[in-house]
Design a protein around this motif. Structure first.
Motif, PDB file in Angstrom:
ATOM      1  N   LEU A 125       1.866 -13.945  38.454  1.00 27.29           N
ATOM      2  CA  LEU A 125       2.851 -13.166  39.220  1.00 27.29           C
ATOM      3  C   LEU A 125       4.001 -14.061  39.707  1.00 27.29           C
ATOM      4  CD1 LEU A 125       0.394 -10.843  41.191  1.00 27.29           C
ATOM      5  CD2 LEU A 125       2.190 -10.060  39.610  1.00 27.29           C
ATOM      6  N   GLU A 126       3.698 -15.299  40.016  1.00 29.06           N
ATOM      7  CA  GLU A 126       4.753 -16.230  40.441  1.00 29.06           C
ATOM      8  C   GLU A 126       5.769 -16.494  39.338  1.00 29.06           C
ATOM      9  OE1 GLU A 126       3.355 -20.031  41.990  1.00 29.06           O
ATOM     10  OE2 GLU A 126       2.169 -18.886  43.459  1.00 29.06           O
ATOM     11  N   LYS A 127       5.339 -16.374  38.096  1.00 34.42           N
ATOM     12  CA  LYS A 127       6.226 -16.657  36.964  1.00 34.42           C
ATOM     13  C   LYS A 127       7.059 -15.451  36.547  1.00 34.42           C
ATOM     14  CE  LYS A 127       3.383 -20.348  35.146  1.00 34.42           C
ATOM     15  NZ  LYS A 127       2.410 -20.820  34.169  1.00 34.42           N
ATOM     16  N   LEU A 128       6.829 -14.298  37.210  1.00 36.34           N
ATOM     17  CA  LEU A 128       7.488 -13.064  36.774  1.00 36.34           C
ATOM     18  C   LEU A 128       8.496 -12.581  37.815  1.00 36.34           C
ATOM     19  CD1 LEU A 128       4.318 -11.136  35.520  1.00 36.34           C
ATOM     20  CD2 LEU A 128       6.063 -12.266  34.099  1.00 36.34           C
ATOM     21  N   PRO A 129       9.659 -12.099  37.339  1.00 38.91           N
ATOM     22  CA  PRO A 129      10.641 -11.558  38.274  1.00 38.91           C
ATOM     23  C   PRO A 129      10.392 -10.080  38.595  1.00 38.91           C
ATOM     24  CG  PRO A 129      11.571 -11.658  36.073  1.00 38.91           C
ATOM     25  CD  PRO A 129      10.162 -12.155  35.953  1.00 38.91           C
ATOM     26  N   PHE A 130       9.241  -9.552  38.241  1.00 36.71           N
ATOM     27  CA  PHE A 130       8.932  -8.130  38.496  1.00 36.71           C
ATOM     28  C   PHE A 130       7.449  -7.992  38.844  1.00 36.71           C
ATOM     29  CE2 PHE A 130       9.107  -9.039  33.887  1.00 36.71           C
ATOM     30  CZ  PHE A 130       7.775  -8.876  33.550  1.00 36.71           C
ATOM     31  N   PRO A 131       7.070  -6.907  39.559  1.00 33.86           N
ATOM     32  CA  PRO A 131       5.648  -6.659  39.829  1.00 33.86           C
ATOM     33  C   PRO A 131       4.959  -6.052  38.611  1.00 33.86           C
ATOM     34  CG  PRO A 131       6.984  -4.955  40.861  1.00 33.86           C
ATOM     35  CD  PRO A 131       7.947  -5.891  40.176  1.00 33.86           C
ATOM     36  N   LEU A 132       3.642  -5.993  38.645  1.00 40.44           N
ATOM     37  CA  LEU A 132       2.878  -5.490  37.501  1.00 40.44           C
ATOM     38  C   LEU A 132       2.156  -4.185  37.823  1.00 40.44           C
ATOM     39  CD1 LEU A 132       1.210  -8.814  36.224  1.00 40.44           C
ATOM     40  CD2 LEU A 132       3.110  -7.539  35.156  1.00 40.44           C
ATOM     41  N   ALA A 133       2.437  -3.171  37.020  1.00 44.84           N
ATOM     42  CA  ALA A 133       1.643  -1.939  37.100  1.00 44.84           C
ATOM     43  C   ALA A 133       0.367  -2.194  36.318  1.00 44.84           C
ATOM     44  CB  ALA A 133       2.404  -0.768  36.480  1.00 44.84           C
ATOM     45  N   ALA A 134      -0.781  -1.904  36.926  1.00 41.62           N
ATOM     46  CA  ALA A 134      -2.038  -2.163  36.212  1.00 41.62           C
ATOM     47  C   ALA A 134      -3.171  -1.268  36.696  1.00 41.62           C
ATOM     48  CB  ALA A 134      -2.453  -3.629  36.363  1.00 41.62           C
ATOM     49  N   PRO A 135      -3.645  -0.395  35.812  1.00 44.32           N
ATOM     50  CA  PRO A 135      -4.898   0.308  36.082  1.00 44.32           C
ATOM     51  C   PRO A 135      -6.044  -0.581  35.604  1.00 44.32           C
ATOM     52  CG  PRO A 135      -4.037   1.054  34.003  1.00 44.32           C
ATOM     53  CD  PRO A 135      -3.085  -0.008  34.509  1.00 44.32           C
ATOM     54  N   SER A 136      -7.267  -0.181  35.860  1.00 48.75           N
ATOM     55  CA  SER A 136      -8.398  -0.916  35.307  1.00 48.75           C
ATOM     56  C   SER A 136      -8.301  -0.884  33.775  1.00 48.75           C
ATOM     57  CB  SER A 136      -9.705  -0.299  35.788  1.00 48.75           C
ATOM     58  OG  SER A 136      -9.702   1.097  35.573  1.00 48.75           O
ATOM     59  N   ALA A 137      -8.718  -1.980  33.122  1.00 53.16           N
ATOM     60  CA  ALA A 137      -8.502  -2.134  31.676  1.00 53.16           C
ATOM     61  C   ALA A 137      -9.648  -1.538  30.861  1.00 53.16           C
ATOM     62  CB  ALA A 137      -8.300  -3.608  31.348  1.00 53.16           C
ATOM     63  N   ASN A 138      -9.909  -0.252  31.074  1.00 57.30           N
ATOM     64  CA  ASN A 138     -10.948   0.457  30.322  1.00 57.30           C
ATOM     65  C   ASN A 138     -10.351   1.750  29.779  1.00 57.30           C
ATOM     66  OD1 ASN A 138     -11.090   0.863  33.414  1.00 57.30           O
ATOM     67  ND2 ASN A 138     -11.786   2.821  32.576  1.00 57.30           N
ATOM     68  N   PRO A 139     -10.942   2.311  28.718  1.00 54.10           N
ATOM     69  CA  PRO A 139     -10.498   3.630  28.296  1.00 54.10           C
ATOM     70  C   PRO A 139     -10.693   4.614  29.453  1.00 54.10           C
ATOM     71  CG  PRO A 139     -11.952   2.652  26.659  1.00 54.10           C
ATOM     72  CD  PRO A 139     -12.014   1.769  27.874  1.00 54.10           C
ATOM     73  N   PHE A 140      -9.811   5.594  29.575  1.00 53.43           N
ATOM     74  CA  PHE A 140      -9.832   6.532  30.704  1.00 53.43           C
ATOM     75  C   PHE A 140     -11.221   7.136  30.893  1.00 53.43           C
ATOM     76  CE2 PHE A 140      -9.008  10.752  32.636  1.00 53.43           C
ATOM     77  CZ  PHE A 140      -8.442  10.307  33.815  1.00 53.43           C
ATOM     78  N   GLY A 141     -11.727   7.074  32.129  1.00 55.81           N
ATOM     79  CA  GLY A 141     -13.004   7.700  32.456  1.00 55.81           C
ATOM     80  C   GLY A 141     -14.215   6.796  32.298  1.00 55.81           C
ATOM     81  N   TYR A 142     -14.086   5.708  31.524  1.00 53.51           N
ATOM     82  CA  TYR A 142     -15.248   4.841  31.285  1.00 53.51           C
ATOM     83  C   TYR A 142     -15.389   3.797  32.403  1.00 53.51           C
ATOM     84  CZ  TYR A 142     -18.899   2.519  28.605  1.00 53.51           C
ATOM     85  OH  TYR A 142     -20.105   1.989  28.220  1.00 53.51           O
TER      86      TYR A 142
END
Ligand code: TXA
Ligand code: MG
Length: 319
Positions: A125-142
């Motif tokens: 995050l320190e290296k990026l000029p923007f914030p990160l959108a992030a859901p959990s990294a699983n297929p939806f519902g799993y």
């Protein structure tokens, strides 16, 4: 795609700056991240996860000041919580600013913001000029992923890079608390204990797993679900009831010798149990077990978040 897995935050930053998708480690679960301020990057998250557009994403920041770029108001009690618990497993819902694309928040007037505590992701995050959108990294519902291997197994061909930060130390998703109304409301029980919140916020409400929750569609029951049916109760009673099936158990600290299963914490520690929960559910789901028999956990500390996940896993599938 031949996905690279590694610990190189420069490579992760490179892909994110080009509008790509990177799986990031956090203390709760792994996230599937893209530039939160660019709709054409964020749309790839929804595609990769097969996530319906009505389910809003959490925006991850590295510095507290970023709140003022993203949110229109920052109530005193929210500030007190972030001061105590950030970086950490807490997401706050605030009134959003227009800089955040509608896609991120599913058209809502609010945005979920969190500062994760994992070192590698902080470095990223320190290296990026923007914030990160992030859901959990699983297929939806799993079930949410708590290791880089979990991500690789399910979404490996859909991400540009997996930043490998080892096994998540908390193991259940962040606690979500909304400051949209006068009285704050917990929308999801998670890695930050309710009693911790109570020390700093006098008056708040809790929405439970059983209630339908149109304000936060991702809170639907039927989430966090293994494919194998899961039932909750006294494991010895359930064994009799399902005697015609190949069953397995998911317990807090008890061993049920004649059947296979997973004990989440031999010493009866709820934090350890939370850390092991999702990996254990995945292993049982991958076995030849036909019904998972799960215990109710003590309804205190992280036991509340564990019970919430079990109840959702046991609910009829909605997705
Ligand atoms: O621990 C976590 O929170 C992890 C890591 C990766 O940070 N993220 C996570 O994201 O669990 P996700 O998308 O799987 O769950 C976030 C939930 C969504 O289901 C959504 O309903 C709720 O947060 N949410 C996000 N923005 C919201 C908003 N503006 N209002 C109400 N609920 C919101
Ligand atoms: Mg999720």
């Amino acid at each position: 795609m031949n996905t690279r897995i590694g610990t190189d935050t420069d490579e992760a930053a490179y892909h994110l700056k080009r509008g790509g998708l990177v799986a990031i480690p956090t203390e709760t679960v792994y996230g599937l991240a893209a530039n939160a301020l660019e709709a054409r990057s964020v749309v790839k998250i929804f595609e990769a996860k097969n996530r319906p557009g009505f389910d809003p994403l959490i925006v991850h920041i590295g510095r507290l000041e970023q709140i003022f770029e993203l949110a229109r108001s920052f109530p005193r009690e929210a500030a007190r919580l972030t001061e105590k618990f950030w970086p950490g497993p807490l997401t706050i819902i605030l009134k959003k600013r227009s800089i955040i694309p509608e896609l991120v928040t599913s058209g809502l007037d609010t945005v979920g913001i969190r500062m994760p505590s994992h070192e590698l992701t902080q470095e990223l995050l320190e290296k990026l000029p923007f914030p990160l959108a992030a859901p959990s990294a699983n297929p939806f519902g799993y079930i949410s992923p708590t290791s880089a291997e979990h991500v690789a197994a399910q979404l490996g061909d859909k991400v540009d890079y997996i930043l490998d930060g080892g096994v998540c130390s908390v193991g259940v998703e962040s606690t979500i608390i909304s400051f949209e109304e006068k009285v704050p409301e917990i929308l999801r029980l998670g890695g930050l204990e309710v009693d911790e919140i109570r020390r700093y916020v006098k008056n708040f409400k809790i929405r439970t797993a059983s209630s339908d929750n149109p304000a936060a569609p991702g809170m639907l029951t039927g989430h966090y679900s293994p494919r194998t049916p899961l039932v909750i109760g006294d494991i010895n009673d359930l064994r009799k009831k399902y005697s015609d099936k190949k069953v397995c158990f998911l317990s807090f600290s008890t061993n049920y010798f004649e059947i296979e299963g997973e004990i989440l914490s031999k010493k009866g520690n709820l934090n350890e149990a939370a850390r092991n929960l999702f990996a254990a559910m995945r292993r049982l789901d991958a076995s030849d077990c036909e019904v998972i028999l799960a215990e109710s956990f003590p309804e205190k500390g992280l036991g509340m978040a564990i019970n919430d996940r079990l109840r959702r896993a046991a609910a009829p599938k909605t997705a």
